[in-house]
Design an enzyme around this catalytic site. Structure first.
Site, PDB file in Angstrom:
ATOM      1  N   PHE A 122      63.895  87.573-112.074  1.00  0.00           N
ATOM      2  CA  PHE A 122      63.039  86.386-112.108  1.00  0.00           C
ATOM      3  C   PHE A 122      61.591  86.836-111.987  1.00  0.00           C
ATOM      4  CE2 PHE A 122      60.943  83.176-109.295  1.00  0.00           C
ATOM      5  CZ  PHE A 122      61.280  81.960-109.886  1.00  0.00           C
ATOM      6  N   GLU A 126      52.434  87.459-110.005  1.00  0.00           N
ATOM      7  CA  GLU A 126      51.514  88.321-110.762  1.00  0.00           C
ATOM      8  C   GLU A 126      50.502  88.921-109.791  1.00  0.00           C
ATOM      9  OE1 GLU A 126      49.769  86.030-113.922  1.00  0.00           O
ATOM     10  OE2 GLU A 126      51.734  85.610-114.822  1.00  0.00           O
ATOM     11  N   GLY A 130      50.373  84.968-106.246  1.00  0.00           N
ATOM     12  CA  GLY A 130      51.541  85.162-105.378  1.00  0.00           C
ATOM     13  C   GLY A 130      51.930  83.834-104.767  1.00  0.00           C
ATOM     14  N   PHE A 155      56.323  93.012-108.455  1.00  0.00           N
ATOM     15  CA  PHE A 155      57.337  92.847-107.392  1.00  0.00           C
ATOM     16  C   PHE A 155      58.603  92.163-107.906  1.00  0.00           C
ATOM     17  CE2 PHE A 155      53.471  92.261-104.432  1.00  0.00           C
ATOM     18  CZ  PHE A 155      53.517  93.551-103.958  1.00  0.00           C
ATOM     19  N   GLU A 362      60.102  84.988-101.869  1.00  0.00           N
ATOM     20  CA  GLU A 362      60.493  83.611-102.203  1.00  0.00           C
ATOM     21  C   GLU A 362      59.708  82.602-101.348  1.00  0.00           C
ATOM     22  OE1 GLU A 362      64.467  82.771-103.374  1.00  0.00           O
ATOM     23  OE2 GLU A 362      64.899  84.869-103.810  1.00  0.00           O
TER      24      GLU A 362
HETATM   25  C1  LIG Z   1      60.199  93.265-101.987  1.00  0.00           C
HETATM   26  C2  LIG Z   1      59.657  92.100-102.756  1.00  0.00           C
HETATM   27  C3  LIG Z   1      60.458  91.486-103.722  1.00  0.00           C
HETATM   28  C4  LIG Z   1      59.955  90.417-104.467  1.00  0.00           C
HETATM   29  N1  LIG Z   1      60.713  89.876-105.477  1.00  0.00           N
HETATM   30  C5  LIG Z   1      60.152  88.972-106.323  1.00  0.00           C
HETATM   31  C6  LIG Z   1      60.845  88.542-107.502  1.00  0.00           C
HETATM   32  O1  LIG Z   1      61.991  88.929-107.753  1.00  0.00           O
HETATM   33  N2  LIG Z   1      60.202  87.703-108.355  1.00  0.00           N
HETATM   34  C7  LIG Z   1      58.938  87.241-108.116  1.00  0.00           C
HETATM   35  O2  LIG Z   1      58.434  86.484-108.925  1.00  0.00           O
HETATM   36  N3  LIG Z   1      58.258  87.621-106.993  1.00  0.00           N
HETATM   37  C8  LIG Z   1      58.831  88.482-106.112  1.00  0.00           C
HETATM   38  N4  LIG Z   1      58.148  88.900-104.998  1.00  0.00           N
HETATM   39  C9  LIG Z   1      56.837  88.365-104.729  1.00  0.00           C
HETATM   40  C10 LIG Z   1      56.790  87.492-103.469  1.00  0.00           C
HETATM   41  O3  LIG Z   1      57.434  86.261-103.692  1.00  0.00           O
HETATM   42  C11 LIG Z   1      55.328  87.348-103.054  1.00  0.00           C
HETATM   43  O4  LIG Z   1      54.928  88.632-102.547  1.00  0.00           O
HETATM   44  C12 LIG Z   1      55.113  86.285-102.015  1.00  0.00           C
HETATM   45  O5  LIG Z   1      55.341  85.009-102.552  1.00  0.00           O
HETATM   46  C13 LIG Z   1      53.685  86.322-101.423  1.00  0.00           C
HETATM   47  O6  LIG Z   1      52.719  86.452-102.419  1.00  0.00           O
HETATM   48  P1  LIG Z   1      51.606  87.601-102.287  1.00  0.00           P
HETATM   49  O7  LIG Z   1      52.310  88.875-102.001  1.00  0.00           O
HETATM   50  O8  LIG Z   1      50.746  87.562-103.487  1.00  0.00           O
HETATM   51  O9  LIG Z   1      50.776  87.229-100.998  1.00  0.00           O
HETATM   52  P2  LIG Z   1      49.481  86.265-100.944  1.00  0.00           P
HETATM   53  O10 LIG Z   1      49.762  85.013-101.672  1.00  0.00           O
HETATM   54  O11 LIG Z   1      48.287  87.047-101.317  1.00  0.00           O
HETATM   55  O12 LIG Z   1      49.424  85.932 -99.399  1.00  0.00           O
HETATM   56  C14 LIG Z   1      48.877  86.817 -98.432  1.00  0.00           C
HETATM   57  C15 LIG Z   1      48.917  86.125 -97.072  1.00  0.00           C
HETATM   58  O13 LIG Z   1      48.154  84.897 -97.126  1.00  0.00           O
HETATM   59  C16 LIG Z   1      48.978  83.813 -96.748  1.00  0.00           C
HETATM   60  N5  LIG Z   1      48.658  82.628 -97.523  1.00  0.00           N
HETATM   61  C17 LIG Z   1      48.474  82.528 -98.871  1.00  0.00           C
HETATM   62  N6  LIG Z   1      48.226  81.253 -99.219  1.00  0.00           N
HETATM   63  C18 LIG Z   1      48.265  80.521 -98.082  1.00  0.00           C
HETATM   64  C19 LIG Z   1      48.087  79.136 -97.779  1.00  0.00           C
HETATM   65  N7  LIG Z   1      47.819  78.237 -98.731  1.00  0.00           N
HETATM   66  N8  LIG Z   1      48.175  78.747 -96.477  1.00  0.00           N
HETATM   67  C20 LIG Z   1      48.450  79.648 -95.503  1.00  0.00           C
HETATM   68  N9  LIG Z   1      48.608  80.959 -95.724  1.00  0.00           N
HETATM   69  C21 LIG Z   1      48.535  81.399 -96.995  1.00  0.00           C
HETATM   70  C22 LIG Z   1      50.406  84.279 -97.047  1.00  0.00           C
HETATM   71  O14 LIG Z   1      51.360  83.554 -96.303  1.00  0.00           O
HETATM   72  C23 LIG Z   1      50.327  85.726 -96.652  1.00  0.00           C
HETATM   73  O15 LIG Z   1      50.451  85.848 -95.256  1.00  0.00           O
HETATM   74  C24 LIG Z   1      58.650  89.933-104.214  1.00  0.00           C
HETATM   75  C25 LIG Z   1      57.865  90.552-103.218  1.00  0.00           C
HETATM   76  C26 LIG Z   1      58.358  91.619-102.515  1.00  0.00           C
HETATM   77  C27 LIG Z   1      57.453  92.295-101.495  1.00  0.00           C
END
Ligand SMILES: Cc1cc2nc3c(=O)[nH]c(=O)nc-3n(C[C@H](O)[C@H](O)[C@H](O)COP(=O)(O)OP(=O)(O)OC[C@H]3O[C@@H](n4cnc5c(N)ncnc54)[C@H](O)[C@@H]3O)c2cc1C
Length: 378
Positions: A122, A126, A130, A155, A362
């Site tokens: 899935f 990007e 996130g 990811f 997720e």
């Molecule tokens: C091992 C792994 C597997 C993954 N598998 C998949 C996959 O199969 N498919 C896929 O599409 N994605 C996948 N992901 C991506 C994952 O879903 C995202 O990393 C996650 O949703 C967080 O996004 P980000 O890393 O960009 O963090 P960011 O969005 O940059 O967030 C950084 C911090 O800011 C906080 N934050 C951001 N916005 C807000 C808000 N509005 N209010 C309060 N706090 C906020 C977050 O909670 C976090 O603490 C995976 C990630 C990992 C590490």
């Protein structure tokens, strides 16, 4: 919903037996080597565990959501990597095809996904999108009978070995989330390349590479759902996915808890087993109680889904609670092990590293809080 049916209990005991025999023996090695347990895929398929969310007519085992969570919990109790391998394949790839795919999509993809001939992934996240998934920048330009995809995903769980990808891209000029569509992309499509997997803190066996799309031409018929429906599909998919990740967290916590119980009864200090100390008993009591609370939240969300009742908030609550619970329980399990728990010689060290991801993927815990909080303030 306060208990499992006889059939669900049977699923638990058979998956537990399988996990202890086939999954647990690989867990430490795949973690150390950062390699997916590919040899387990045919065994999972043989048990029907790759087609849990797929109707029988397409080769699936079509279990209910509670049974699905029991399976993910039992696999994760022995190996969190194997748990997420099945979870991402099932919740994030097979589920949206079953619920939003055309008859042609179902016939073309589901039998191979159910039999493990192909694994699924899935692609939503990007580099610049996130938590704010609606800000995604990958584009899908219509060109006659095709869409042309350009952009990058990061990811992507299972990306290294999957053949079928659900990919979200911006296909219309409509603002924000309204312009996003979902597509099914085959691994061997020209212009589609998959990068190196990340080296991670935990679930190290799970492959998590970036996906690159450079003028990737896919048939327009690979559009999943309607044009512009992509964000809705992503969010609906994640509702089920979040319950699955909560189940993974319960499994990780349960495995760490059992290891701590064993250790506390064997390790002698001050002339008696650690388990005789009230300080240790209190930790065990807190761990057991929070695991049970988390498990009930998982079953509640899954049961709502099984009964066709909106379950998005229940899923967010389950994921929020269970993610934080698993990290806390694994931390206590290390504490009970003392210095030994801090070493790779004991499985609680891996559980502690694995648990953390359930607070992140997720949808992070902060995003779950946002979803839950807003639901009460409408
Ligand atoms: C091992 C792994 C597997 C993954 N598998 C998949 C996959 O199969 N498919 C896929 O599409 N994605 C996948 N992901 C991506 C994952 O879903 C995202 O990393 C996650 O949703 C967080 O996004 P980000 O890393 O960009 O963090 P960011 O969005 O940059 O967030 C950084 C911090 O800011 C906080 N934050 C951001 N916005 C807000 C808000 N509005 N209010 C309060 N706090 C906020 C977050 O909670 C976090 O603490 C995976 C990630 C990992 C590490």
């Amino acid at each position: 919903m306060f208990g499992l049916t006889d059939e669900q209990e049977l699923i638990r005991s058979s998956v537990r037996e399988f996990s202890e025999a086939e999954v647990a023996p690989l867990a430490a090695e795949i973690d150390r080597d950062h390699r997916p347990p590919l040899e387990t895929i045919p065994k999972l398929a043989e048990l029907g565990l790759l087609g849990i969310l797929i109707p029988e007519q397409y080769g699936g085992t079509e279990m209910d959501s509670v049974s699905y969570c029991v399976v993910i919990e039992e696999l994760s109790r022995c190996c969190a990597t194997t748990g997420v391998m099945v979870e991402a394949h099932s919740s994030l790839c097979t589920w949206p095809i079953v619920h939003f795919g055309t008859e042609e999509h179902k016939q073309r993809y589901l039998p191979d996904l159910a039999s493990g001939v192909k694994m699924g992934a899935f692609g939503l996240t990007e580099p610049g999108a996130g938590s704010d998934a609606g800000a995604l920048a990958t584009t899908a330009r219509r060109d006659g009978d095709e869409f042309v995809l350009n952009g990058q995903k990061v990811f992507i769980t299972g990306g290294g070995y999957s053949e079928v990808f659900i990919v979200f891209a911006r296909s219309t000029e409509a603002p924000g989330t309204k312009g996003i569509s979902a597509f099914i992309v085959d691994r061997d499509t020209p212009g589609f390349t998959i990068g190196e997997g990340e080296r991670k803190l935990g679930i190290r066996g799970s492959s998590t590479p970036p996906l690159m799309f450079s003028d990737v031409r896919i048939p327009a018929t690979n559009l999943l759902g309607r044009e512009g429906q992509g964000f809705e599909i992503a969010m609906a998919t994640l509702d089920g996915g979040r319950t699955g990740i909560a189940a993974q967290a319960v499994g990780i916590a349960q495995g760490a808890f059992e290891a701590a119980i064993d250790y506390a009864q064997q390790r002698v200090q001050f002339g008696k087993p650690l388990a005789a100390l009230q300080a240790i008993q209190w930790m065990i009591a807190d761990m057991a109680t929070s695991i049970d609370a988390g498990r009930l939240l998982v079953y509640q969300a899954a049961d709502l889904e099984d009964r066709g009742i909106p379950h998005g908030i229940a899923a967010a609550q389950a994921k929020l609670f269970c993610g934080e619970m698993a990290s806390a329980v694994a931390g206590k399990a290390i504490q009970i092990h003392g210095g030994n728990g801090y070493t790779e010689a004991y499985p609680v060290e891996r559980a502690y590293r694995d648990a953390k991801i359930t607070e992140i993927y997720e949808g992070t815990s902060e995003i779950q809080r946002l979803v839950i909080g807003r639901s009460f303030l409408r």
